[in-house]
Design a protein around this motif. Structure first.
Motif, PDB file in Angstrom:
ATOM      1  N   ALA A   1      -7.044  -2.705  -4.423  1.00 18.80           N
ATOM      2  CA  ALA A   1      -7.891  -2.095  -3.537  1.00 18.80           C
ATOM      3  C   ALA A   1      -7.132  -1.512  -2.317  1.00 18.80           C
ATOM      4  O   ALA A   1      -5.841  -1.991  -2.321  1.00 18.80           O
ATOM      5  CB  ALA A   1      -8.901  -3.155  -3.157  1.00 18.80           C
TER       6      ALA A   1
ATOM      7  N   GLU B   1      -7.848   6.502  -5.616  1.00 22.25           N
ATOM      8  CA  GLU B   1      -8.277   5.893  -6.833  1.00 22.25           C
ATOM      9  C   GLU B   1      -7.226   5.135  -7.865  1.00 22.25           C
ATOM     10  O   GLU B   1      -7.066   4.484  -8.232  1.00 22.25           O
ATOM     11  CB  GLU B   1      -8.944   6.938  -7.857  1.00 22.25           C
ATOM     12  CG  GLU B   1     -10.404   6.889  -7.536  1.00 22.25           C
ATOM     13  CD  GLU B   1     -11.091   5.415  -7.677  1.00 22.25           C
ATOM     14  OE1 GLU B   1     -10.965   4.792  -8.934  1.00 22.25           O
ATOM     15  OE2 GLU B   1     -11.517   4.859  -6.869  1.00 22.25           O
TER      16      GLU B   1
ATOM     17  N   ARG C   1      -5.862   2.144  -6.487  1.00 23.22           N
ATOM     18  CA  ARG C   1      -6.786   1.151  -6.698  1.00 23.22           C
ATOM     19  C   ARG C   1      -6.300   0.480  -8.038  1.00 23.22           C
ATOM     20  O   ARG C   1      -6.439  -0.811  -8.335  1.00 23.22           O
ATOM     21  CB  ARG C   1      -8.193   1.519  -6.636  1.00 23.22           C
ATOM     22  CG  ARG C   1      -8.456   1.582  -4.935  1.00 23.22           C
ATOM     23  CD  ARG C   1     -10.061   1.881  -4.756  1.00 23.22           C
ATOM     24  NE  ARG C   1     -10.240   2.038  -3.403  1.00 23.22           N
ATOM     25  CZ  ARG C   1     -10.599   3.049  -2.753  1.00 23.22           C
ATOM     26  NH1 ARG C   1     -10.766   4.288  -3.568  1.00 23.22           N
ATOM     27  NH2 ARG C   1     -10.562   3.471  -1.628  1.00 23.22           N
TER      28      ARG C   1
ATOM     29  N   GLN D   1       0.784  -1.216   0.047  1.00 25.57           N
ATOM     30  CA  GLN D   1      -0.038   0.065  -0.134  1.00 25.57           C
ATOM     31  C   GLN D   1       0.750   1.324  -0.119  1.00 25.57           C
ATOM     32  O   GLN D   1       0.677   2.256  -0.693  1.00 25.57           O
ATOM     33  CB  GLN D   1      -0.768   0.040   1.126  1.00 25.57           C
ATOM     34  CG  GLN D   1      -2.004  -1.167   1.288  1.00 25.57           C
ATOM     35  CD  GLN D   1      -1.662  -2.247   1.678  1.00 25.57           C
ATOM     36  OE1 GLN D   1      -0.579  -2.653   1.765  1.00 25.57           O
ATOM     37  NE2 GLN D   1      -2.734  -3.189   1.972  1.00 25.57           N
TER      38      GLN D   1
ATOM     39  N   SER E   1      -7.988   0.940   1.533  1.00 30.62           N
ATOM     40  CA  SER E   1      -8.904   1.392   2.221  1.00 30.62           C
ATOM     41  C   SER E   1      -8.650   2.855   2.236  1.00 30.62           C
ATOM     42  O   SER E   1      -7.461   3.358   2.167  1.00 30.62           O
ATOM     43  CB  SER E   1      -9.046   1.016   3.610  1.00 30.62           C
ATOM     44  OG  SER E   1      -7.848   1.197   4.461  1.00 30.62           O
TER      45      SER E   1
END
Lengths: 153, 153
Positions: free
Chosen positions: B48, B40, B43, B19, B50
DNA sequence: ACCAAAAACTAGACATTGTCCAATACTGGA
DNA sequence: TCCAGTATTGGACAATGTCTAGTTTTTGGT
């Protein structure tokens, strides 16, 4: 005394209401307060005012050039009545206290960037960030944010 | 290629995760984006992430000095990876476009106020407000806020 | 003074941006 | 490989501000 303020509003094409007079007076009495603080102050003057009315009065006054809105990072917007002199602000990172500082240069825009990228620049906003005397002497110990980030000018 | 970024994170004492790598890469690829835009982008890289993770990654990276957060008035915070050179920003009042401008002075704090009111100043934040070339030629007609307030530097 | 039109006020719902928290999953070192 | 410490996640929550429809006030002409 309210005469002066009434005249002022009328001269700027703003219809005069008790709420607007009170909001303007609140901003004048103690600059750098937030909309919420101002609402409280107004309530102590005229009894009651809605949140929305405070916001629209502030917006109206700001649009007509009677007050100025400043929006420091990590803080709700603040309002002041000192306008037209292109001064800047000095803000404490710790407690949020705001003080006015005179522009070291002169009229707005007080600075010209080397490269304006084709933009039509109308204002140079300068915010000095640091620590206020109180927070310095508190040595970062007990100091919390927002003790009284207002009338320190 | 991710090697470089991994090293970078480790050198700054940040534990490496997919991430964080993606968030850093997203900031680097296109500066001045908001947390939401960055989410965005991330992603589309790793499938994905959070919202909370984006926020904490950005905060972590900013605290460690890998990226810088800028918080213009009337806009969510934006992030950039150009750090350590004390540059400033030029923002379009109409569409929100942000461009970098070199500091006309030099090292931070690039300006000294006449009266520092006892504050220990560590930064002078300068934001130039105006209208971008596109919004000027649109002549205030169809222009709306937030067309693409990002990579105009 | 009175009245109609225009403007402002109000309360409440809503929007946006960001943070808190507890449970789960991952990372890095032994 | 295993474990302790971190990071991630989603859902609730918080702060600030905006929208809207209905009511009240102000204004300007009579």
């Amino acid at each position: 005394m309210p005469e002066d303020a009434e005249q002022l509003l009328r001269q700027h094409g703003i219809t005069v209401t008790a709420q607007r007079l009170a909001v303007l007076r609140a901003v004048t009495e103690k600059p750098h307060r937030t909309a919420d603080d101002l609402a409280e102050a107004v309530r102590s003057m005229i009894g009651a005012i809605s949140r929305q009315t405070v916001y629209s009065a502030l917006q109206e006054l700001a649009e007509r050039g009677l007050i100025r809105r400043i929006q420091p990072a990590n803080s709700p917007a603040r309002y002041e009545d000192r306008i037209g002199d292109n001064h800047h602000h000095l803000i404490c990172r710790n407690c949020g206290a705001v003080v006015d500082v005179d522009c070291p240069v002169g009229a707005a825009p007080c600075l010209k960037p080397c490269d304006d990228a084709g933009y039509a620049i109308d204002e140079a906003e300068v915010i000095y960030w640091g620590r206020c005397p109180a927070c310095i002497s508190d040595a970062g110990a007990t100091a919390q944010r927002n003790s009284d980030p207002t009338n320190h000018s």
